[in-house]
Design a protein around this motif. Sequence first.
Motif, PDB file in Angstrom:
ATOM      1  N   MET A 343       2.324   6.433  -7.154  1.00 50.49           N
ATOM      2  CA  MET A 343       3.402   5.587  -7.675  1.00 50.49           C
ATOM      3  C   MET A 343       2.859   4.488  -8.586  1.00 50.49           C
ATOM      4  SD  MET A 343       6.245   6.890  -6.912  1.00 50.49           S
ATOM      5  CE  MET A 343       7.340   5.564  -7.428  1.00 50.49           C
ATOM      6  N   ILE A 344       1.618   4.062  -8.370  1.00 50.21           N
ATOM      7  CA  ILE A 344       1.003   3.089  -9.292  1.00 50.21           C
ATOM      8  C   ILE A 344       0.931   3.702 -10.686  1.00 50.21           C
ATOM      9  CG2 ILE A 344      -1.179   1.980  -9.920  1.00 50.21           C
ATOM     10  CD1 ILE A 344      -1.612   1.465  -6.892  1.00 50.21           C
ATOM     11  N   LYS A 345       0.484   4.951 -10.778  1.00 45.58           N
ATOM     12  CA  LYS A 345       0.377   5.641 -12.067  1.00 45.58           C
ATOM     13  C   LYS A 345       1.751   5.861 -12.699  1.00 45.58           C
ATOM     14  CE  LYS A 345      -4.082   6.208 -12.304  1.00 45.58           C
ATOM     15  NZ  LYS A 345      -4.824   5.443 -13.338  1.00 45.58           N
ATOM     16  N   ILE A 346       2.719   6.257 -11.864  1.00 43.64           N
ATOM     17  CA  ILE A 346       4.067   6.527 -12.381  1.00 43.64           C
ATOM     18  C   ILE A 346       4.705   5.241 -12.894  1.00 43.64           C
ATOM     19  CG2 ILE A 346       6.408   7.172 -11.650  1.00 43.64           C
ATOM     20  CD1 ILE A 346       5.021   9.290  -9.818  1.00 43.64           C
ATOM     21  N   ARG A 347       4.528   4.142 -12.153  1.00 46.50           N
ATOM     22  CA  ARG A 347       5.115   2.869 -12.597  1.00 46.50           C
ATOM     23  C   ARG A 347       4.448   2.370 -13.881  1.00 46.50           C
ATOM     24  NH1 ARG A 347       4.889   1.808  -6.739  1.00 46.50           N
ATOM     25  NH2 ARG A 347       7.005   2.092  -5.943  1.00 46.50           N
ATOM     26  N   GLU A 348       3.144   2.590 -14.009  1.00 46.51           N
ATOM     27  CA  GLU A 348       2.448   2.202 -15.246  1.00 46.51           C
ATOM     28  C   GLU A 348       3.024   2.967 -16.438  1.00 46.51           C
ATOM     29  OE1 GLU A 348      -1.672   2.992 -14.539  1.00 46.51           O
ATOM     30  OE2 GLU A 348      -2.008   1.118 -13.428  1.00 46.51           O
ATOM     31  N   ALA A 349       3.260   4.260 -16.251  1.00 41.15           N
ATOM     32  CA  ALA A 349       3.817   5.088 -17.327  1.00 41.15           C
ATOM     33  C   ALA A 349       5.222   4.611 -17.688  1.00 41.15           C
ATOM     34  CB  ALA A 349       3.846   6.559 -16.898  1.00 41.15           C
ATOM     35  N   TYR A 350       6.015   4.311 -16.656  1.00 39.63           N
ATOM     36  CA  TYR A 350       7.381   3.830 -16.892  1.00 39.63           C
ATOM     37  C   TYR A 350       7.364   2.500 -17.655  1.00 39.63           C
ATOM     38  CZ  TYR A 350      11.929   1.749 -15.922  1.00 39.63           C
ATOM     39  OH  TYR A 350      13.144   1.140 -16.060  1.00 39.63           O
TER      40      TYR A 350
END
Length: 573
Positions: A343-350
């Motif tokens: 989720m850290i990676k997904i939130r960074e992308a978002y």
Amino acid sequence: MNKLYIGNVSAQATEEDFESIFEQWKIPYVRPFLLKSGYAFVECQDEKAAMKAIDVLSGKVELHGQVLEVEHSVSKRQRNCKLQIRNIPPHMQWEVLDSTLAQYGSVESCEQVNTDTETAVVNVRYSTKDQARLAIEKLNGTMMEKYALKVSYIPDEKAGPEGPPGVGRRGFNARGPPRSSSPCLGARPKVQSDVPLRILVPTQFVGAIIGKEGATIRNITKQTHSKIDIHRKENAGAAEKPITIHSTPEGCTSACRTIMEIMQKEAIDTKFTEEMPLKVLAHNNFVGRLIGKEGRNLKKIEQDTGTKITISPYHDLTVYNQERTITVKGNLEACTKAQEEMMIKIREAYDSDMAAMNLQSNLIPGLNLNALGLFPTGTPGMSPSVSSVPSSGAQGGCSFGGHPESETVHLFIPALAVGAIIGKQGQHIKQLSHFAGASIKIAPAEGMDSKLRMVIINGPPEAQFKAQCRIFSKLKEENFFGPREEVKLEAHIKVPSCAAGRVIGKGGKTVTDLQNMSCADVVVPRDQTPDENDDVVVKINGHFFACQLAQRRIQEILSHVKRQQQQQTKPTP
């Protein structure tokens, strides 16, 4: 903020009447009351006393047959950008309030005020006086969950010397410690994530997660400071149901862990013997960056957490479902840690994508970004704040209402990416054409060693936006550009040779202004030989939003030229 205005005062009211009322309700004040015709002023001992007076007296206490109105006394000079909103439903979620406030303008800060009332109170600062005035007009008296909002100005420290010290930035906690009995709104999360955690759970465990009369899910919500939606009615008969968790990253992880613990206990109690991995749903736009170049990000998460992670294939996606299922196998601790890292990676992308969108979207007038499915705005339970992307902005521009004319854009992509754009048996390009409402064709290679291929996109402006955005996104997902590299492509638009000068402008001013405004490189090659249709090519190179903005402005110029030509050719009466 200690001085109060008391309105709707009877002509028979006396100073002694007000003294009696304030003493009856134990509201400390500084004498004397200042009575005018139809209204009065009083200064309370402190801000807490002033808030109490507003809460217990305004609209509730009658004096000589007239119900008193009590609010902060704010001079016209200080009726600027700052408002107080009272009587907010006690269980309203922050994202709902944020979305409501954002309808009237840009909110610079929003903080809860600690009071002794059941309902919540917030102080809000808008960017401009007009936005604050509009919010008062529209929100005051609005019913929310059977509560009528009460909105009034409070002294704005930016408008003059009066008022309290400056408040913190948006998203910081309210002044003072939250009361144990304060409404749910009171404990605004440290950083409320705009990307909820979405997980899939076996349908047979949904009842255990909800608990008797909803007691279990309420307990999870309270302990983790989360808002949890269990989408029981989705996909009737399906073996799995999605759950959406809105909270801070820490709250999401805590809620997910608790749900997994409940499922594991229920599995033991019901002698459920099948393996029960953690399944996380993620919008396809972010999966490429989660995986990383050559799968490095995902491999690192697997190694760090001791889990095995698989992702559902891309071709399982449809226009209506843009989420992929990430299956994590491992023990409870390992799965929890892997979910946190993913989720850290997904939130960074978002955050990266939203920053680009917010930077440019308000400059593309008329485009309904919410309907495009570029981000997970349409997923069930998604926070309204995610979907409140500006849909229009600067004046002028090409409106997408009515029946806009079709346009043709030539977009150049890496030759190696052609297979990814076409997809297995042409499925991806067919879906893309259907989704965007555009004709999309890939031109034959110009030579054996050609490194670029031309994609011919034909359709109205909104179709162009949708098609091109998906192509840019696909190239990023499939790692044709590095994880820290922005996707930049070249687009060609053909313009009538007679209009090329208008695109360039006197001394190149128009094209220079266009480049500065859009951040794209725009070139009208000199000494071009017009084609058989007397058209020449304008070349645009840049990231997605820059490219779109430049295209819109050029089409605007062409529309203007066309209208002028039509007026000149009209027969004179």
